[in-house]
Scaffold this motif. Structure first.
Motif, PDB file in Angstrom:
ATOM      1  N   UNK A 162       0.844  -1.199   0.000  1.00 57.93           N
ATOM      2  CA  UNK A 162       0.000   0.000   0.000  1.00 57.93           C
ATOM      3  C   UNK A 162       0.878   1.246   0.000  1.00 57.93           C
ATOM      4  N   UNK A 163       2.008   1.155   0.711  1.00 57.20           N
ATOM      5  CA  UNK A 163       2.865   2.325   0.914  1.00 57.20           C
ATOM      6  C   UNK A 163       3.940   2.505  -0.153  1.00 57.20           C
ATOM      7  N   UNK A 164       4.094   1.537  -1.066  1.00 63.43           N
ATOM      8  CA  UNK A 164       5.139   1.662  -2.079  1.00 63.43           C
ATOM      9  C   UNK A 164       5.677   0.303  -2.491  1.00 63.43           C
ATOM     10  N   UNK A 165       6.904   0.295  -3.041  1.00 61.52           N
ATOM     11  CA  UNK A 165       7.518  -0.931  -3.523  1.00 61.52           C
ATOM     12  C   UNK A 165       8.862  -1.159  -2.844  1.00 61.52           C
ATOM     13  N   UNK A 166       9.183  -2.443  -2.613  1.00 55.53           N
ATOM     14  CA  UNK A 166      10.449  -2.791  -1.975  1.00 55.53           C
ATOM     15  C   UNK A 166      11.103  -3.920  -2.769  1.00 55.53           C
ATOM     16  N   UNK A 167      12.343  -3.688  -3.178  1.00 58.05           N
ATOM     17  CA  UNK A 167      13.091  -4.664  -3.961  1.00 58.05           C
ATOM     18  C   UNK A 167      13.908  -5.549  -3.019  1.00 58.05           C
ATOM     19  N   UNK A 168      13.867  -6.857  -3.256  1.00 61.07           N
ATOM     20  CA  UNK A 168      14.602  -7.788  -2.406  1.00 61.07           C
ATOM     21  C   UNK A 168      15.190  -8.905  -3.268  1.00 61.07           C
ATOM     22  N   UNK A 169      16.396  -9.331  -2.919  1.00 57.42           N
ATOM     23  CA  UNK A 169      17.059 -10.397  -3.671  1.00 57.42           C
ATOM     24  C   UNK A 169      16.590 -11.751  -3.130  1.00 57.42           C
ATOM     25  N   UNK A 170      15.459 -12.194  -3.614  1.00 63.09           N
ATOM     26  CA  UNK A 170      14.845 -13.450  -3.191  1.00 63.09           C
ATOM     27  C   UNK A 170      14.176 -14.097  -4.397  1.00 63.09           C
ATOM     28  N   UNK A 171      14.180 -15.415  -4.443  1.00 66.76           N
ATOM     29  CA  UNK A 171      13.502 -16.129  -5.537  1.00 66.76           C
ATOM     30  C   UNK A 171      12.022 -16.285  -5.210  1.00 66.76           C
ATOM     31  N   UNK A 172      11.174 -16.009  -6.195  1.00 61.36           N
ATOM     32  CA  UNK A 172       9.722 -16.112  -5.990  1.00 61.36           C
ATOM     33  C   UNK A 172       9.324 -17.538  -5.599  1.00 61.36           C
ATOM     34  N   UNK A 173      10.015 -18.520  -6.163  1.00 56.38           N
ATOM     35  CA  UNK A 173       9.707 -19.919  -5.872  1.00 56.38           C
ATOM     36  C   UNK A 173       9.887 -20.217  -4.382  1.00 56.38           C
ATOM     37  N   UNK A 174      10.916 -19.627  -3.763  1.00 56.63           N
ATOM     38  CA  UNK A 174      11.173 -19.846  -2.338  1.00 56.63           C
ATOM     39  C   UNK A 174      10.073 -19.235  -1.478  1.00 56.63           C
ATOM     40  N   UNK A 175       9.467 -18.146  -1.952  1.00 61.63           N
ATOM     41  CA  UNK A 175       8.432 -17.451  -1.187  1.00 61.63           C
ATOM     42  C   UNK A 175       7.070 -18.127  -1.270  1.00 61.63           C
ATOM     43  N   UNK A 176       6.858 -18.922  -2.316  1.00 60.57           N
ATOM     44  CA  UNK A 176       5.529 -19.480  -2.567  1.00 60.57           C
ATOM     45  C   UNK A 176       5.004 -20.262  -1.362  1.00 60.57           C
ATOM     46  N   UNK A 177       5.821 -21.168  -0.808  1.00 58.86           N
ATOM     47  CA  UNK A 177       5.389 -21.973   0.338  1.00 58.86           C
ATOM     48  C   UNK A 177       5.249 -21.120   1.592  1.00 58.86           C
ATOM     49  N   UNK A 178       6.129 -20.136   1.745  1.00 59.45           N
ATOM     50  CA  UNK A 178       6.092 -19.258   2.922  1.00 59.45           C
ATOM     51  C   UNK A 178       4.813 -18.436   2.971  1.00 59.45           C
ATOM     52  N   UNK A 179       4.389 -17.921   1.810  1.00 58.77           N
ATOM     53  CA  UNK A 179       3.271 -16.996   1.756  1.00 58.77           C
ATOM     54  C   UNK A 179       1.908 -17.679   1.625  1.00 58.77           C
ATOM     55  N   UNK A 180       1.889 -18.945   1.221  1.00 65.84           N
ATOM     56  CA  UNK A 180       0.618 -19.650   1.004  1.00 65.84           C
ATOM     57  C   UNK A 180      -0.300 -19.635   2.229  1.00 65.84           C
ATOM     58  N   UNK A 181       0.219 -19.868   3.460  1.00 65.45           N
ATOM     59  CA  UNK A 181      -0.673 -19.858   4.638  1.00 65.45           C
ATOM     60  C   UNK A 181      -1.332 -18.504   4.902  1.00 65.45           C
ATOM     61  N   UNK A 182      -0.780 -17.432   4.307  1.00 66.27           N
ATOM     62  CA  UNK A 182      -1.324 -16.088   4.514  1.00 66.27           C
ATOM     63  C   UNK A 182      -2.256 -15.666   3.381  1.00 66.27           C
ATOM     64  N   UNK A 183      -2.615 -16.620   2.513  1.00 65.70           N
ATOM     65  CA  UNK A 183      -3.591 -16.313   1.471  1.00 65.70           C
ATOM     66  C   UNK A 183      -2.991 -15.859   0.157  1.00 65.70           C
ATOM     67  N   UNK A 184      -1.724 -16.175  -0.089  1.00 67.82           N
ATOM     68  CA  UNK A 184      -1.089 -15.787  -1.351  1.00 67.82           C
ATOM     69  C   UNK A 184      -1.132 -16.956  -2.334  1.00 67.82           C
ATOM     70  N   UNK A 185      -1.374 -16.625  -3.611  1.00 64.70           N
ATOM     71  CA  UNK A 185      -1.529 -17.645  -4.648  1.00 64.70           C
ATOM     72  C   UNK A 185      -0.648 -17.303  -5.843  1.00 64.70           C
ATOM     73  N   UNK A 186       0.025 -18.325  -6.382  1.00 66.47           N
ATOM     74  CA  UNK A 186       0.876 -18.142  -7.569  1.00 66.47           C
ATOM     75  C   UNK A 186      -0.039 -18.139  -8.790  1.00 66.47           C
ATOM     76  N   UNK A 187      -0.404 -16.933  -9.229  1.00 68.91           N
ATOM     77  CA  UNK A 187      -1.380 -16.819 -10.322  1.00 68.91           C
ATOM     78  C   UNK A 187      -0.744 -16.913 -11.698  1.00 68.91           C
ATOM     79  N   UNK A 188       0.573 -16.880 -11.736  1.00 70.64           N
ATOM     80  CA  UNK A 188       1.283 -16.954 -13.003  1.00 70.64           C
ATOM     81  C   UNK A 188       2.753 -17.163 -12.737  1.00 70.64           C
ATOM     82  N   UNK A 189       3.533 -17.197 -13.771  1.00 67.71           N
ATOM     83  CA  UNK A 189       4.966 -17.473 -13.636  1.00 67.71           C
ATOM     84  C   UNK A 189       5.673 -16.454 -12.743  1.00 67.71           C
TER      85      UNK A 189
END
Length: 234
Positions: A162-189
């Motif tokens: 909401x407040x802006x954008x933050x760049x981080x050196x992380x792979x999206x694939x690694x975040x997928x499992x972490x964020x899933x319990x909080x309601x995040x979905x991999x909608x595309x590549x």
């Protein structure tokens, strides 16, 4: 485990505060880990957001407590800050960095224990979930509920908030499992979307706060099922 940082350049006061915290932990049956820093520069350098409470002396040799607090607040909006001072007029500036309180030298145990009660009570009331994200200046705590989506860009990801954008050196694939319990979905590549923040869908895109995020054809059915579920819950 409650983690407290004591930032105090005078060894006498630092030792007193650590003794008081040990006494408090024993009386209240709390597990508390204390880390001592001798200057504001020491805690700010490589700050990783691992503390629940930070006690900051206002007057220190290299970096004063107020400056350190301002730098900490840029990365961590949730940590409880309390100032240690023998000059109350300086403590008033604590409102600028959302400090909870201040401790006046010489420090008396009873008053200090009451302030710790207040600080720990504030911590325990928090139900929000925060994610520690490595950014260029250190580590920033992001409120998971305020993340709209996460976009993969090369070997980095962009957290769209909401407040802006933050760049981080992380792979999206690694975040997928972490964020899933909080309601995040991999909608595309290249996107993880916060399903709780999706407003609807238009063609092959989902709409989040007026922005369009592509949904791949292979994931559209599952996306729509989840969207209906979250809309029913909301």
């Amino acid at each position: 485990m409650i983690r407290i940082a004591v930032v105090e350049d005078e060894e006498l006061y630092a030792g007193q505060l650590q003794n008081y915290i040990s006494k408090y932990a024993e009386e209240r049956k709390k597990q508390i880990k204390v880390t001592w820093f001798q200057d504001g520069e020491d805690i700010v350098s490589g700050y990783k957001g691992e503390y629940d409470i930070i006690l900051l002396d206002i007057q220190m040799r290299f970096m004063d407590g107020m400056t350190a607090a301002e730098k900490i607040r840029e990365l961590d909006s949730e940590v409880v800050l309390m100032f240690i001072t023998n000059m109350i007029q300086y403590a008033v500036r604590g409102y600028e960095v959302d400090a909870m309180d201040y401790v006046v030298k010489p420090v008396e145990y009873f008053a200090f224990s009451q302030k710790l009660d207040k600080a720990i009570g504030r911590i325990q009331k928090k139900t929000e979930v925060f994610l520690k994200v490595p950014v260029e200046d250190g580590v920033k705590k992001l409120n998971v509920a305020e993340i709209l989506y996460i976009e993969s860009v090369g070997h980095n990801v962009i957290y769209r908030m909401e407040s802006g954008k933050y760049l981080s050196r992380t792979a999206l694939k690694e975040l997928e499992a972490t964020m899933k319990p909080y309601g995040f979905f991999r909608c595309g590549k290249g996107f993880l979307v916060n399903m709780k923040r999706v407003d609807g869908i238009s063609g092959s895109d989902c709409i989040i706060e007026g922005e369009r995020v592509p949904v791949s054809r292979s994931r559209k059915k599952e996306f729509m099922e989840l969207l209906i579920q979250y809309m029913d819950e909301g």
